[in-house]
Design a protein around this motif. Structure first.
Motif, short mmCIF file in Angstrom:
data_model
loop_
_atom_site.label_atom_id
_atom_site.label_comp_id
_atom_site.label_asym_id
_atom_site.label_seq_id
_atom_site.Cartn_x
_atom_site.Cartn_y
_atom_site.Cartn_z
N ILE A 112 -89.87 -6.77 -49.50
CA ILE A 112 -91.25 -6.41 -49.82
C ILE A 112 -91.99 -6.16 -48.51
O ILE A 112 -92.16 -7.08 -47.70
CB ILE A 112 -91.96 -7.52 -50.63
N ILE A 113 -92.40 -4.94 -48.30
CA ILE A 113 -93.10 -4.56 -47.08
C ILE A 113 -94.60 -4.67 -47.32
O ILE A 113 -95.13 -4.12 -48.29
CB ILE A 113 -92.76 -3.12 -46.65
N GLN A 114 -95.29 -5.38 -46.45
CA GLN A 114 -96.75 -5.48 -46.49
C GLN A 114 -97.34 -4.52 -45.48
O GLN A 114 -96.94 -4.51 -44.31
CB GLN A 114 -97.20 -6.89 -46.18
N MET A 115 -98.31 -3.71 -45.93
CA MET A 115 -99.01 -2.77 -45.05
C MET A 115 -100.50 -3.08 -45.11
O MET A 115 -101.14 -2.84 -46.15
CB MET A 115 -98.72 -1.33 -45.48
N LEU A 116 -101.01 -3.60 -44.03
CA LEU A 116 -102.41 -4.02 -43.96
C LEU A 116 -103.19 -3.07 -43.08
O LEU A 116 -102.95 -2.98 -41.87
CB LEU A 116 -102.51 -5.45 -43.41
N GLY A 117 -104.12 -2.32 -43.67
CA GLY A 117 -105.03 -1.47 -42.91
C GLY A 117 -106.33 -2.22 -42.70
O GLY A 117 -106.81 -2.93 -43.59
N ILE A 118 -106.91 -2.08 -41.51
CA ILE A 118 -108.10 -2.88 -41.22
C ILE A 118 -108.98 -2.16 -40.20
O ILE A 118 -108.51 -1.39 -39.36
CB ILE A 118 -107.69 -4.28 -40.69
N GLY A 119 -110.28 -2.42 -40.30
CA GLY A 119 -111.26 -1.95 -39.33
C GLY A 119 -112.13 -3.11 -38.91
O GLY A 119 -112.27 -4.08 -39.66
N THR A 120 -112.72 -3.04 -37.74
CA THR A 120 -113.50 -4.17 -37.25
C THR A 120 -114.89 -4.26 -37.86
O THR A 120 -115.57 -5.27 -37.70
CB THR A 120 -113.61 -4.12 -35.72
N ASN A 121 -115.34 -3.18 -38.56
CA ASN A 121 -116.61 -3.24 -39.28
C ASN A 121 -116.58 -2.20 -40.39
O ASN A 121 -115.67 -1.37 -40.48
CB ASN A 121 -117.80 -3.05 -38.34
N GLU A 122 -117.59 -2.25 -41.26
CA GLU A 122 -117.63 -1.38 -42.42
C GLU A 122 -117.65 0.10 -42.04
O GLU A 122 -116.99 0.93 -42.67
CB GLU A 122 -118.85 -1.71 -43.29
N GLY A 123 -118.42 0.43 -41.00
CA GLY A 123 -118.51 1.82 -40.59
C GLY A 123 -117.17 2.38 -40.14
O GLY A 123 -116.79 3.49 -40.52
N LEU A 124 -116.46 1.60 -39.35
CA LEU A 124 -115.15 2.05 -38.88
C LEU A 124 -114.16 2.15 -40.03
O LEU A 124 -113.33 3.06 -40.07
CB LEU A 124 -114.63 1.08 -37.81
N TRP A 125 -114.24 1.18 -40.95
CA TRP A 125 -113.31 1.22 -42.07
C TRP A 125 -113.54 2.48 -42.93
O TRP A 125 -112.58 3.16 -43.31
CB TRP A 125 -113.47 -0.03 -42.93
N LYS A 126 -114.78 2.79 -43.19
CA LYS A 126 -115.07 3.98 -43.99
C LYS A 126 -114.60 5.25 -43.28
O LYS A 126 -114.14 6.20 -43.91
CB LYS A 126 -116.56 4.07 -44.29
N ARG A 127 -114.73 5.25 -41.95
CA ARG A 127 -114.33 6.44 -41.19
C ARG A 127 -112.81 6.61 -41.18
O ARG A 127 -112.30 7.72 -41.30
CB ARG A 127 -114.85 6.34 -39.76
#
Length: 519
Positions: A420-435
């Motif tokens: 089972i491969i886990q792929m975690l995408g993340i941004g340091t704040n909401e603006g970066l995550w949306k971008r």
């Protein structure tokens, strides 16, 4: 990443510091007394250095030092991995142990390991754990040179450089505690407290930087001890000068690229240390030796993987490709990949958004998602992150402290070849995550099985040791039997000039195999 390990739990964040309350004289004196008692206890924490016999700061018993090294060794092996060559491992262990048994600390549980890493590096941990990478082995030419590297690292252990550094760091922290108490006693207003706090912050950062590396005196002492241990077992200590020359060549070749080898960045003053080694040799009245153990050493590294092993993952044609695990996914344009044994990290240049692939301990993707969401620092959203029948995914928030807030991201799980491969995408704040969310979503959605036979079957470059049938130059040899690396690289590996004529019978290291294809 040769074998994925379970994804670590997101770390718990420290609570934010509360405003300091005004300290009463009675409380201040009590705290000051306690700090002085603690400081007195630390002063007692001195012991004789096994090498010099002089008293030095040390808060670790030998048993504690061994336990510290044992735990760190487990982490090191899990993170970096070992070369799968029992004969080579026994060879390195036997050579290192012969010197360690002639050192000031022969009873330590000495362990010598060959790390499966292409970087040119060697290092030691407390308690008798010494490591050398296959990258450094590739560039060494003889048993004597290997003894010089191992002897230097043994010296760091016998002189207790690591635990001495840790003890000094603890003492520095105690000094900060005493300074903090002094501030509480003497400061009469908030302005003085603020200025004192800034000073303490600077001292703390400086302390961390000061103890980041061994001191120059530590390095010089380790060189001298390595010289002594080499002599004790009959290895020519002048070979360490050749190690310095080789590392200098590798350093010059890598400048402007990935930077100098780690061994150089953590072992400074290369030129001066070479001169010091030659001075020790002359002062000892030793005669140069021709018996450096060229043949046994080169026979041992015959077949050793050279450079990056593509079987463990590489980037080509805009994809991260992992032949051993049989998967691939698209890498966003301009993003960088850090391929580790236990995880793959893809991040933008700013390092504020990225994708992390690890292995989840679960029987199926849904169970993995539930286990991930059950962690205290994680909050799962209601919406699916990706719309795909192959992936089980959710929006996710990783809780931070009050100043940081929650880190936004998305997590997806997919079953691949029984894992089972886990792929975690993340941004340091909401603006970066949306971008960056669409970019990361496309990368995760592209995850799939590696089907191209030429990539599934790609093989690493390896060292092939061949005796010269007649006297000739490396250039002439390479023209007749080309290597899969450029001539200048081959010359550094063999420690010779391309046009120098080598006698018949010389064992030449030839590089063969596919290697990592051009991106």
């Amino acid at each position: 990443m040769t074998a994925l390990s379970p994804a670590p739990r997101p770390p718990r964040m420290h609570r934010t510091m509360r405003p300091a309350r005004r300290t009463s004289p009675r409380t201040a004196w009590i705290v000051l007394a306690l700090a002085l008692v603690l400081l007195a206890g630390l002063i007692v924490g001195c012991s004789a250095n096994p090498v010099t016999g002089k008293q030095q700061i040390n808060f670790y018993s030998e048993a504690q030092e061994i336990a510290l090294g044992k735990q760190a060794d487990r982490d090191m092996v899990a993170q970096l991995g070992l070369v799968d060559d029992e004969e080579l491992t026994r060879y390195v262990q036997a050579l290192g142990l012969s010197m360690a048994e002639n050192s000031e600390r022969p009873s330590l549980p000495w362990t010598f390991r060959v790390i499966d890493d292409p970087m040119v590096n060697a290092f030691a941990l407390p308690g008798g754990y010494v490591y050398i990478t296959r990258g450094l082995l590739s560039y060494l030419g003889s048993e004597a040179e290997l003894a010089g590297v191992l002897g230097h690292e043994i010296g760091h252990v016998t002189a207790r450089h690591s635990v001495n550094r840790l003890s000094k760091a603890q003492l520095a922290q105690t000094g900060l505690l005493v300074a903090t108490v002094a501030v509480a006693v003497s400061a009469d207003d908030s302005r003085d407290r603020a200025y004192a706090g800034l000073g303490l912050l600077a001292a703390n950062v400086g302390t961390q930087l000061a103890f980041l590396k061994f001191s120059r005196d530590d390095e010089r002492q380790a060189d001298a001890l390595g010289f002594r241990y080499m002599r004790a077992i009959g290895q020519p200590p002048e070979a360490l000068s050749q190690v310095f020359d080789t590392l200098q060549e590798v350093s010059l070749a890598t400048r402007g690229g990935t930077g100098p080898p780690p061994w150089l960045s953590t072992h400074p003053e290369l030129g001066n240390r070479r001169v010091a080694n030659e001075t020790r040799f002359a002062d000892a009245g030793l005669a140069p030796s021709d018996d450096w153990g060229f043949t046994p050493y080169r026979q041992q590294i015959d077949g050793l993987v050279f450079g990056v092993n593509p079987r463990q993952g590489f980037v080509a044609d805009g994809r991260f490709i992992h032949p051993d695990l049989g998967f691939q996914f698209d890498v966003p344009d301009g993003w960088r990949v850090q391929n580790e044994r236990a995880r793959v990290i893809v991040a933008n240049d700013e390092g504020n958004a990225g994708l992390i692939l690890t292995l989840a301990e679960a029987d199926d993707p849904r169970a993995a998602l539930n286990a991930f969401g059950a962690q205290e620092s994680v909050t799962l959203g209601d919406d699916r992150w990706l719309r795909s029948r192959r992936l089980t995914s959710r929006l996710v928030r990783i809780k931070g402290d009050q100043s940081q807030g929650a880190l936004p991201g998305g997590v997806a799980f997919v079953e691949h070849s029984g894992q089972i491969i886990q792929m975690l995408g993340i941004g340091t704040n909401e603006g970066l995550w949306k971008r960056h969310d669409p970019t990361l979503e496309r990368a995760v959605a592209s995850f799939g099985r590696l089907r191209e036979a030429r990539l599934r079957n790609i093989q690493p470059q390896r060292i092939e040791v061949i005796p010269l049938r007649r006297a000739q130059s490396l250039r002439a040899f390479n023209s007749a039997r080309p290597s899969s690396v450029e001539l200048d690289v081959l010359a550094r590996v063999n420690q010779v000039e391309p046009d120098a004529v080598l006698p018949a019978g010389t064992l030449i290291k030839r590089i063969v195999g596919d290697g990592v294809p051009d991106a």
